[in-house]
Design a protein around this motif. Structure first.
Motif, short mmCIF file in Angstrom:
data_model
loop_
_atom_site.label_atom_id
_atom_site.label_comp_id
_atom_site.label_asym_id
_atom_site.label_seq_id
_atom_site.Cartn_x
_atom_site.Cartn_y
_atom_site.Cartn_z
N LEU A 249 4.60 2.31 5.70
CA LEU A 249 5.04 3.54 6.36
C LEU A 249 3.99 4.03 7.36
N ALA A 250 2.71 3.77 7.07
CA ALA A 250 1.67 4.14 8.02
C ALA A 250 1.81 3.34 9.31
N LEU A 251 2.19 2.06 9.20
CA LEU A 251 2.47 1.26 10.39
C LEU A 251 3.62 1.86 11.20
N VAL A 252 4.67 2.28 10.50
CA VAL A 252 5.82 2.88 11.18
C VAL A 252 5.41 4.16 11.87
N PHE A 253 4.63 5.01 11.18
CA PHE A 253 4.16 6.24 11.79
C PHE A 253 3.30 5.97 13.02
N ASN A 254 2.46 4.92 12.92
CA ASN A 254 1.58 4.61 14.03
C ASN A 254 2.37 4.13 15.25
N VAL A 255 3.39 3.30 15.00
CA VAL A 255 4.25 2.85 16.10
C VAL A 255 4.98 4.04 16.72
N GLY A 256 5.47 4.94 15.87
CA GLY A 256 6.15 6.13 16.38
C GLY A 256 5.22 7.00 17.20
N ALA A 257 3.97 7.14 16.76
CA ALA A 257 3.01 7.95 17.52
C ALA A 257 2.71 7.31 18.87
N ASP A 258 2.57 5.97 18.90
CA ASP A 258 2.32 5.29 20.17
C ASP A 258 3.50 5.46 21.13
N LEU A 259 4.72 5.32 20.61
CA LEU A 259 5.90 5.49 21.46
C LEU A 259 6.00 6.91 21.99
N MET A 260 5.69 7.89 21.14
CA MET A 260 5.76 9.27 21.59
C MET A 260 4.70 9.56 22.65
N GLU A 261 3.51 9.01 22.47
CA GLU A 261 2.44 9.21 23.44
C GLU A 261 2.81 8.57 24.78
N LYS A 262 3.35 7.36 24.74
CA LYS A 262 3.76 6.70 25.99
C LYS A 262 4.89 7.46 26.67
N PHE A 263 5.81 8.02 25.86
CA PHE A 263 6.92 8.79 26.43
C PHE A 263 6.40 10.01 27.16
N LEU A 264 5.42 10.71 26.56
CA LEU A 264 4.86 11.89 27.20
C LEU A 264 4.13 11.54 28.49
N GLN A 265 3.41 10.43 28.47
CA GLN A 265 2.69 10.02 29.67
C GLN A 265 3.66 9.66 30.80
N LEU A 266 4.72 8.93 30.47
CA LEU A 266 5.69 8.54 31.50
C LEU A 266 6.53 9.73 31.95
N LYS A 267 6.75 10.68 31.04
CA LYS A 267 7.61 11.82 31.35
C LYS A 267 6.95 12.78 32.32
N TRP A 268 5.65 13.01 32.14
CA TRP A 268 5.00 14.08 32.89
C TRP A 268 4.03 13.59 33.95
N HIS A 269 3.85 12.26 34.02
CA HIS A 269 2.95 11.73 35.04
C HIS A 269 3.55 10.46 35.62
N LYS A 270 3.70 10.43 36.90
CA LYS A 270 4.19 9.23 37.54
C LYS A 270 3.08 8.18 37.57
N PRO A 271 3.37 6.95 37.21
CA PRO A 271 2.33 5.92 37.17
C PRO A 271 1.83 5.59 38.56
N ASP A 272 0.53 5.45 38.71
CA ASP A 272 -0.11 5.04 39.94
C ASP A 272 -0.48 3.57 39.79
N LEU A 273 0.18 2.70 40.61
CA LEU A 273 -0.02 1.26 40.45
C LEU A 273 -1.46 0.86 40.72
N SER A 274 -2.08 1.51 41.70
CA SER A 274 -3.46 1.16 42.00
C SER A 274 -4.39 1.53 40.87
#
Length: 296
Positions: A249-274
């Protein structure tokens, strides 16, 4: 060259700082939302149970006129102290000991995993002091064990990823991993607990998740019903199940936390390719880190 290489990392760091306040606000909002929902769902039921309890005490005093309210309150206090010491007031003195080897093994597991149900605790000064030092060394040992177990599972997942090269297979692999773990640790155990403890399946599932997530309220604990006969190794086997289920379950929580963090980064900041390219070049020079970590 070194200065230009550090600029992308600095920019990415500033982006992370940018969405951190949003995460804090969301976290506090989630706590406030939970508080309001729990209050809405539980407060009325608590009031009902409290009124019913006071009514039962009044009926008891009316049926046994030799007792006064003060004597009844003293007896209730005795019952509460017995429960806090791990003695179930229900049944008789022939109930099995809470500190035989199987139960003690189960208690040791709840200490090092930081579950702490709260229904049982050391009552002697020597036991309390030993519990402090046992947890002091046992909790880090448990985290090291869970981390090593997670690395083993992670290595297995990496092997499967290398074996599966076609697009879409990784999602199938993850689905199989989650489904198998869900069945093994969340779906089948409540059936066993329902049969053994006399709980409903919902109560068994509730106990399973609350235990494996290390929340451990203590409202449901296995092997404590004085009217049931348990096999000697029942709680020991439950402790072993808890350790492996906690790692999954800790693995599942960790995967969920990573997905949530990536979602927040993509949601509020446009990626800069450079910037991403510069960061990628920088990270290639660093040693590979474990992909999954067990949260404390």
């Amino acid at each position: 060259q070194q200065q230009s290489g550090s600029m992308p990392l600095l920019a990415l760091h500033n982006q992370q700082i940018g969405w951190t306040p949003l995460l804090v606000v969301g976290y506090l909002f989630y706590l406030l939302l939970g508080a309001m929902v729990f209050q809405l769902l539980e407060k009325q039921a608590e009031t009902h149970f409290r009124d019913q309890f006071h009514l039962e005490k009044l009926k008891f005093l009316q049926n046994y006129t030799c007792l006064d309210r003060k004597a009844l309150e003293q007896f209730v206090q005795v019952l509460m102290e017995a429960w806090e010491k791990g003695v179930n007031p229900e049944g008789n003195s022939t109930n099995p000991s809470n500190w035989d080897f199987s139960n003690s093994f189960f208690f040791a597991g709840t200490v090092v995993t930081t579950i702490g149900y709260g229904n049982l605790s050391p009552s002697t000064v020597a036991g309390q002091i030993f519990c402090v030092f046992y947890a002091l060394f046992g909790v880090p040992l448990n985290l090291a064990f869970l981390n090593q177990l997670a690395k083993s599972l992670n290595a297995h997942l990496i092997t499967l990823e290398r074996w599966v090269q076609k697009p879409g297979r990784a999602q199938v692999q993850l689905a199989i991993f989650l489904t198998a773990g869900t069945l093994l640790f969340l779906v089948f155990p409540p059936l066993v607990f329902s049969y053994t403890e006399g709980w409903s399946y919902g109560e068994g599932f509730y106990f399973t998740f609350i235990t494996l997530s290390t929340i451990g309220f203590g409202d449901y604990v296995v092997g404590t019903n004085p009217n049931k006969h348990y096999i000697p190794v029942y709680r020991s086997l439950t402790a072993i199940w808890i350790v492996f289920g906690l790692a999954w379950l800790a693995l599942v929580f960790n995967v969920g936390a990573d997905l949530m963090e990536k979602f927040l980064q993509l949601k509020w900041h446009k990626p800069d390719l450079s910037l991403a390219e510069g960061a990628t070049i920088k990270l290639e020079d660093e040693p590979e880190q474990p992909r999954i970590h067990i949260p404390s």
